[in-house]
Design an enzyme around this catalytic site. Structure first.
Site, PDB file in Angstrom:
ATOM      1  N   ILE A  61       0.111 -14.893  -4.055  1.00  0.00           N
ATOM      2  CA  ILE A  61       1.750 -13.764  -3.649  1.00  0.00           C
ATOM      3  C   ILE A  61       1.972 -15.117  -3.253  1.00  0.00           C
ATOM      4  O   ILE A  61       3.417 -15.191  -3.371  1.00  0.00           O
ATOM      5  CB  ILE A  61       1.405 -12.449  -3.904  1.00  0.00           C
TER       6      ILE A  61
ATOM      7  N   VAL B 172       0.038 -11.831  11.822  1.00  0.00           N
ATOM      8  CA  VAL B 172       1.618 -10.596  11.822  1.00  0.00           C
ATOM      9  C   VAL B 172       0.672  -9.716  12.411  1.00  0.00           C
ATOM     10  O   VAL B 172       2.250  -9.445  12.691  1.00  0.00           O
ATOM     11  CB  VAL B 172       1.645 -10.994  10.750  1.00  0.00           C
TER      12      VAL B 172
ATOM     13  N   ASN C 246       5.005 -11.056   3.609  1.00  0.00           N
ATOM     14  CA  ASN C 246       4.066 -10.681   2.213  1.00  0.00           C
ATOM     15  C   ASN C 246       2.587 -10.156   2.561  1.00  0.00           C
ATOM     16  O   ASN C 246       1.291  -9.218   2.036  1.00  0.00           O
ATOM     17  CB  ASN C 246       4.474 -12.296   1.160  1.00  0.00           C
TER      18      ASN C 246
ATOM     19  N   SER D 241       3.645  -2.594  -3.437  1.00  0.00           N
ATOM     20  CA  SER D 241       2.664  -1.887  -3.610  1.00  0.00           C
ATOM     21  C   SER D 241       3.308  -0.711  -4.684  1.00  0.00           C
ATOM     22  O   SER D 241       4.063  -0.042  -4.702  1.00  0.00           O
ATOM     23  CB  SER D 241       1.021  -2.218  -3.613  1.00  0.00           C
TER      24      SER D 241
ATOM     25  N   TYR E 176      -4.781   1.866   2.218  1.00  0.00           N
ATOM     26  CA  TYR E 176      -3.836   0.729   1.776  1.00  0.00           C
ATOM     27  C   TYR E 176      -2.373   1.985   1.332  1.00  0.00           C
ATOM     28  O   TYR E 176      -1.486   1.168   1.364  1.00  0.00           O
ATOM     29  CB  TYR E 176      -4.770   0.209   0.375  1.00  0.00           C
TER      30      TYR E 176
ATOM     31  N   LYS F  85       1.527   1.300   2.201  1.00  0.00           N
ATOM     32  CA  LYS F  85       2.139   0.649   0.709  1.00  0.00           C
ATOM     33  C   LYS F  85       3.060   1.536   0.898  1.00  0.00           C
ATOM     34  O   LYS F  85       4.363   1.327   0.610  1.00  0.00           O
ATOM     35  CB  LYS F  85       2.315  -0.442   0.190  1.00  0.00           C
TER      36      LYS F  85
HETATM   37  P1  NAI Z   1      -4.155 -12.751  -1.093  1.00  0.00           P
HETATM   38  O1  NAI Z   1      -5.689 -12.016   0.098  1.00  0.00           O
HETATM   39  O2  NAI Z   1      -4.641 -13.845  -2.228  1.00  0.00           O
HETATM   40  O3  NAI Z   1      -3.353 -13.688   0.229  1.00  0.00           O
HETATM   41  C1  NAI Z   1      -2.869 -13.373   1.569  1.00  0.00           C
HETATM   42  C2  NAI Z   1      -2.510 -14.558   2.546  1.00  0.00           C
HETATM   43  O4  NAI Z   1      -2.258 -13.295   3.573  1.00  0.00           O
HETATM   44  C3  NAI Z   1      -4.091 -15.027   2.803  1.00  0.00           C
HETATM   45  O5  NAI Z   1      -3.443 -16.136   2.991  1.00  0.00           O
HETATM   46  C4  NAI Z   1      -4.098 -13.982   3.978  1.00  0.00           C
HETATM   47  O6  NAI Z   1      -5.209 -15.522   4.915  1.00  0.00           O
HETATM   48  C5  NAI Z   1      -2.984 -13.658   4.867  1.00  0.00           C
HETATM   49  N1  NAI Z   1      -2.930 -12.975   5.937  1.00  0.00           N
HETATM   50  C6  NAI Z   1      -3.602 -12.137   6.252  1.00  0.00           C
HETATM   51  N2  NAI Z   1      -3.943 -11.304   7.059  1.00  0.00           N
HETATM   52  C7  NAI Z   1      -2.957 -11.604   7.658  1.00  0.00           C
HETATM   53  C8  NAI Z   1      -2.330 -11.129   9.193  1.00  0.00           C
HETATM   54  N3  NAI Z   1      -2.973 -10.500  10.084  1.00  0.00           N
HETATM   55  N4  NAI Z   1      -1.502 -12.248   9.933  1.00  0.00           N
HETATM   56  C9  NAI Z   1      -1.230 -13.753   9.251  1.00  0.00           C
HETATM   57  N5  NAI Z   1      -2.066 -13.380   7.621  1.00  0.00           N
HETATM   58  C10 NAI Z   1      -2.396 -12.716   6.628  1.00  0.00           C
HETATM   59  O7  NAI Z   1      -3.242 -11.702  -0.846  1.00  0.00           O
HETATM   60  P2  NAI Z   1      -2.143 -11.284  -2.218  1.00  0.00           P
HETATM   61  O8  NAI Z   1      -3.019 -10.572  -3.542  1.00  0.00           O
HETATM   62  O9  NAI Z   1      -2.115 -12.553  -3.138  1.00  0.00           O
HETATM   63  O10 NAI Z   1      -1.056 -10.207  -1.641  1.00  0.00           O
HETATM   64  C11 NAI Z   1      -0.129 -10.602  -0.854  1.00  0.00           C
HETATM   65  C12 NAI Z   1       0.607  -9.444  -0.221  1.00  0.00           C
HETATM   66  O11 NAI Z   1       0.793  -8.142  -2.309  1.00  0.00           O
HETATM   67  C13 NAI Z   1      -0.125  -8.286   0.057  1.00  0.00           C
HETATM   68  O12 NAI Z   1       0.406  -7.615   0.556  1.00  0.00           O
HETATM   69  C14 NAI Z   1      -0.748  -6.690  -1.336  1.00  0.00           C
HETATM   70  O13 NAI Z   1      -0.823  -6.028  -0.289  1.00  0.00           O
HETATM   71  C15 NAI Z   1       0.356  -7.495  -1.748  1.00  0.00           C
HETATM   72  N6  NAI Z   1      -0.099  -7.243  -3.269  1.00  0.00           N
HETATM   73  C16 NAI Z   1      -1.556  -7.309  -3.816  1.00  0.00           C
HETATM   74  C17 NAI Z   1      -1.302  -6.905  -5.271  1.00  0.00           C
HETATM   75  C18 NAI Z   1      -2.933  -7.265  -5.388  1.00  0.00           C
HETATM   76  O14 NAI Z   1      -2.924  -6.880  -7.385  1.00  0.00           O
HETATM   77  N7  NAI Z   1      -2.868  -8.742  -5.831  1.00  0.00           N
HETATM   78  C19 NAI Z   1      -0.546  -5.857  -5.595  1.00  0.00           C
HETATM   79  C20 NAI Z   1       0.570  -5.395  -5.319  1.00  0.00           C
HETATM   80  C21 NAI Z   1       0.831  -6.049  -3.448  1.00  0.00           C
END
Ligand code: NAI
Length: 248
Positions: free
Chosen positions: A18, A58, A84, A139, A152, A156
């Protein structure tokens, strides 16, 4: 017309999923992009004109301070912050009685304390610019009370409260703070976990008003809107983007 021309936008977790789609969208609106990620940041940043990639955890205070310092040194300012980065698909769904305290704390650190740290570090720079926009990614889960992911869902929900209270604090500075709450999204992180897709994909689609998969690109328009001048009188708000699964 590009709505973010001349603006510098930091997007955390933008190496994939995302966050990457959001960075693409803000770049298309003319923003200079800073990708802040644990891994893959520099490579991801090559997709953008004058893009900057910074490897940062972060949830680490010193690393977040360095993120803002480097952004200012290399881009001359900071206007937009998209919080994000987060832990989601790698988390095992289970009864709250089986969640180790360590895992609970890690989720709170990465999903919530990170936003406190990035906002605290970035706001002085935004004040210097005379204003700014912060968009936090929550979320749909806290609105629906989704079970078996208590840490989680709690994290959120905290982001919605954080957004409201910080918006009140920063209104007089011309800094707007808003939130976007996506539904179950076919991000890179989710695709790495077929068991999560099996558990949630069909039930999520069936529960939606618009019955199709949610893609990372689906949240981009709302984030770009909240980051830009069209939302100049909008703050403290949360927009749920889930194809009409939950009406907020
Ligand atoms: P993803 O796992 O595809 O990407 C997350 C990114 O954040 C990765 O590049 C990872 O390396 C980075 N990351 C993780 N921990 C980190 C840290 N401590 N410091 C710096 N970077 C860090 O995740 P996705 O699914 O794209 O989710 C992105 C956001 O959207 C998250 O906050 C998630 O909770 C939220 N979200 C996701 C949903 C889903 O169904 N995929 C639904 C609702 C919200």
């Amino acid at each position: 017309m590009a709505q973010l021309e001349g603006k510098v936008a930091v997007v955390t977790g933008a190496a994939q999923g995302i966050g990457r789609a959001i960075a693409d969208g803000l770049a298309a609106e003319g923003a200079r992009i800073v990708v802040a990620d644990l891994r893959g940041a520099e490579e991801a940043a090559t997709a953008y004109a004058d893009g900057v990639g910074l490897t940062v955890d972060v949830s680490d205070e010193a690393q977040v301070a360095r993120l803002v310092d480097e952004t200012l040194a290399r881009c001359g300012g900071l206007d937009v912050l998209v919080n994000n980065a987060g832990l989601y698909a790698s988390l095992q769904m289970r009864s709250f009685t089986e969640i180790p305290l360590r895992e609970w704390q890690q989720v709170m650190d990465v999903n919530v304390a990170s936003m406190f740290l990035t906002c605290r570090a970035a706001v002085p720079a935004m004040r210097e610019r005379g204003g700014g926009a912060i968009v936090n990614i929550s979320s749909g889960t806290p609105f629906r009370g989704v079970p078996f992911l208590l840490h989680y869902v709690t994290s959120k929900g905290a982001i919605v409260a954080f957004t409201r209270a910080l918006a009140k604090e920063l209104g007089r500075d011309g800094i707007r703070v808003n939130c976007v709450a996506p539904g179950f999204t076919m991000s890179d992180g989710v695709k790495e976990h077929p068991e999560v897709i099996e558990q949630l994909r069909d039930v999520s689609v069936a529960a939606r008003t618009i019955q199709r998969d949610q893609e990372p690109e689906d949240v981009v328009g709302a984030v770009a809107y909240l980051a830009g001048p069209a939302a100049s009188f909008v703050t403290g708000q949360t927009i749920v983007i889930d194809g009409g699964q939950y009406f907020h």
